[in-house]
Design an enzyme around this catalytic site. Structure first.
Site, PDB file in Angstrom:
ATOM      1  N   SER A   7     -11.696 -25.163  21.550  1.00 50.16           N
ATOM      2  CA  SER A   7     -11.137 -24.975  22.889  1.00 50.16           C
ATOM      3  C   SER A   7     -11.618 -26.094  23.798  1.00 50.16           C
ATOM      4  CB  SER A   7     -11.569 -23.633  23.479  1.00 50.16           C
ATOM      5  OG  SER A   7     -11.352 -23.657  24.877  1.00 50.16           O
ATOM      6  N   HIS A  32      -7.404 -26.358  20.572  1.00 47.86           N
ATOM      7  CA  HIS A  32      -6.900 -25.214  21.332  1.00 47.86           C
ATOM      8  C   HIS A  32      -6.873 -25.622  22.799  1.00 47.86           C
ATOM      9  CE1 HIS A  32      -6.396 -20.836  22.023  1.00 47.86           C
ATOM     10  NE2 HIS A  32      -7.169 -21.018  23.079  1.00 47.86           N
ATOM     11  N   ASP A  34      -6.142 -24.636  26.527  1.00 49.13           N
ATOM     12  CA  ASP A  34      -6.085 -23.457  27.398  1.00 49.13           C
ATOM     13  C   ASP A  34      -5.457 -23.777  28.748  1.00 49.13           C
ATOM     14  OD1 ASP A  34      -7.336 -21.246  25.984  1.00 49.13           O
ATOM     15  OD2 ASP A  34      -9.158 -22.463  26.018  1.00 49.13           O
ATOM     16  N   MET A  36      -4.190 -22.528  32.370  1.00 39.59           N
ATOM     17  CA  MET A  36      -4.392 -21.447  33.345  1.00 39.59           C
ATOM     18  C   MET A  36      -3.729 -21.823  34.666  1.00 39.59           C
ATOM     19  SD  MET A  36      -8.391 -20.754  32.688  1.00 39.59           S
ATOM     20  CE  MET A  36      -9.054 -20.551  31.041  1.00 39.59           C
ATOM     21  N   HIS A  66      -2.434 -22.376  24.399  1.00 41.13           N
ATOM     22  CA  HIS A  66      -2.620 -20.986  24.846  1.00 41.13           C
ATOM     23  C   HIS A  66      -2.240 -20.911  26.323  1.00 41.13           C
ATOM     24  CE1 HIS A  66      -5.784 -17.546  25.555  1.00 41.13           C
ATOM     25  NE2 HIS A  66      -4.548 -17.133  25.723  1.00 41.13           N
ATOM     26  N   MET A  68      -1.990 -19.139  29.549  1.00 43.81           N
ATOM     27  CA  MET A  68      -2.424 -18.000  30.372  1.00 43.81           C
ATOM     28  C   MET A  68      -1.747 -18.167  31.720  1.00 43.81           C
ATOM     29  SD  MET A  68      -6.380 -18.048  29.138  1.00 43.81           S
ATOM     30  CE  MET A  68      -6.257 -19.731  28.564  1.00 43.81           C
ATOM     31  N   MET A 138      -7.667 -11.654  22.299  1.00 39.01           N
ATOM     32  CA  MET A 138      -8.702 -12.119  23.232  1.00 39.01           C
ATOM     33  C   MET A 138      -9.950 -11.236  23.090  1.00 39.01           C
ATOM     34  SD  MET A 138      -7.533 -14.754  24.763  1.00 39.01           S
ATOM     35  CE  MET A 138      -8.986 -14.955  25.799  1.00 39.01           C
ATOM     36  N   PHE A 144     -11.996 -17.846  31.682  1.00 35.61           N
ATOM     37  CA  PHE A 144     -13.201 -18.680  31.717  1.00 35.61           C
ATOM     38  C   PHE A 144     -13.805 -18.817  30.318  1.00 35.61           C
ATOM     39  CE2 PHE A 144     -12.628 -16.619  35.757  1.00 35.61           C
ATOM     40  CZ  PHE A 144     -12.774 -17.673  36.665  1.00 35.61           C
ATOM     41  N   ASP A 176     -10.257 -15.332  20.231  1.00 30.93           N
ATOM     42  CA  ASP A 176     -10.604 -16.308  21.269  1.00 30.93           C
ATOM     43  C   ASP A 176     -11.521 -15.678  22.310  1.00 30.93           C
ATOM     44  OD1 ASP A 176     -10.595 -18.322  23.168  1.00 30.93           O
ATOM     45  OD2 ASP A 176      -8.447 -18.217  23.595  1.00 30.93           O
ATOM     46  N   GLY A 178     -16.015 -16.197  23.293  1.00 27.48           N
ATOM     47  CA  GLY A 178     -17.361 -15.820  22.860  1.00 27.48           C
ATOM     48  C   GLY A 178     -17.588 -15.932  21.368  1.00 27.48           C
TER      49      GLY A 178
HETATM   50  C1  DX5 Z   1     -10.642 -18.124  27.847  1.00 27.51           C
HETATM   51  C2  DX5 Z   1     -10.037 -19.168  26.924  1.00 27.51           C
HETATM   52  C3  DX5 Z   1     -10.880 -19.505  25.733  1.00 27.51           C
HETATM   53  C4  DX5 Z   1     -12.244 -20.014  26.080  1.00 27.51           C
HETATM   54  C5  DX5 Z   1     -13.102 -19.998  24.871  1.00 27.51           C
HETATM   55  O1  DX5 Z   1      -9.722 -17.730  28.784  1.00 27.51           O
HETATM   56  O2  DX5 Z   1      -8.792 -18.713  26.419  1.00 27.51           O
HETATM   57  O3  DX5 Z   1     -10.213 -20.358  24.828  1.00 27.51           O
HETATM   58  O4  DX5 Z   1     -12.218 -21.282  26.633  1.00 27.51           O
HETATM   59  O5  DX5 Z   1     -14.343 -20.469  25.249  1.00 27.51           O
HETATM   60  P1  DX5 Z   1     -15.694 -19.883  24.701  1.00 27.51           P
HETATM   61  O6  DX5 Z   1     -15.701 -20.157  23.202  1.00 27.51           O
HETATM   62  O7  DX5 Z   1     -16.714 -20.650  25.440  1.00 27.51           O
HETATM   63  O8  DX5 Z   1     -15.706 -18.416  24.986  1.00 27.51           O
HETATM   64 ZN    ZN Z   2      -7.742 -19.774  24.680  1.00 30.42          ZN
END
Ligand code: DX5
Ligand code: ZN
Length: 218
Positions: A7, A32, A34, A36, A66, A68, A138, A144, A176, A178
């Protein structure tokens, strides 16, 4: 083998391509991306122009986008043009327009995934499983990087894996949020094919060791 999707939310944006290349050299399988919009999630990240630049710098990579965002149909063509291979949208963003959204992403020339937030049950995607390349579970609230893994994702992965196998489908399962050397192997054991890792990979002192552990976890 379990695949690792890095990511880029945790990357060094001032030196994005080089930071991604560093992890690709160590064995990261795909990137990946992301996106937002500050509306579907309470944060803003980056858009299609950033993908276009990254794709120009690293054209051979598989780009797992991804979204969002509240209006995936409107923006999917921009990401397709910029180099996305697969585009995932959120079921919660367009609950009444899922088939249309899948069709729009396919028409733009990309593979299609649906993502579900921690509060959405796995069964919500069952009606669409036949039409999807991927389901993204998720394991944190989207918005975040660097949050703590929610173990409820494991049950969802197991349920989706069982349903996919029961119907003899090849839909990929991705998780995805943590994901690290402790939670990644748990996700793989529960049925995940692709592990998204942001902070645990980009901030690792020894990323090769993280990648080895996650690759070996299935
Ligand atoms: C959260 C994102 C993830 C995130 C993963 O909204 O979709 O892809 O960045 O980051 P970590 O691995 O740090 O949780
Ligand atoms: Zn993601």
């Amino acid at each position: 083998m379990t695949k690792i999707a890095a990511s880029i939310l945790s990357a060094d944006f001032a030196d994005l391509a080089a930071d991604c290349q560093r992890l690709l050299n160590q064995g990261t399988d795909l990137l990946h991306f992301d996106v937002m919009d500050g509306h579907f999630v309470p944060n803003i990240s980056f858009g299609a122009p950033v993908l276009e630049c990254l794709h120009k710098a690293l054209p051979e990579v598989f780009y797992d986008v991804h979204l969002m965002i509240s209006d995936p149909v409107k923006y999917a063509p921009d990401f397709a043009k910029a180099g996305a291979n697969l585009i995932t949208f959120h079921l919660e963003a367009v609950p009444d327009a899922v088939p249309e959204t899948i069709a729009a992403i396919r028409a733009a020339g990309c593979q299609v995934g649906i993502s579900i937030k921690p509060g959405t049950p796995a069964e919500a995607v069952y009606p669409y499983l036949d039409d999807l390349d991927l389901v993204l579970v998720m394991s944190v609230e989207p918005g975040f990087g660097g949050q703590k893994f929610m173990p409820s994702a494991l049950d969802k992965l197991s349920a989706l894996r069982a349903e996919r196998d029961r119907r003899s489908l090849h839909t990929l399962l991705e998780v995805d949020g943590g994901v690290n050397t402790e939670t990644g192997p748990q996700c793989a054991a529960a049925g995940a094919d692709w592990l998204v890792t942001g902070s645990a990979l980009f901030k690792a002192k020894d990323p090769a060791a993280v990648i080895d552990t996650l690759h070996g976890s299935h």
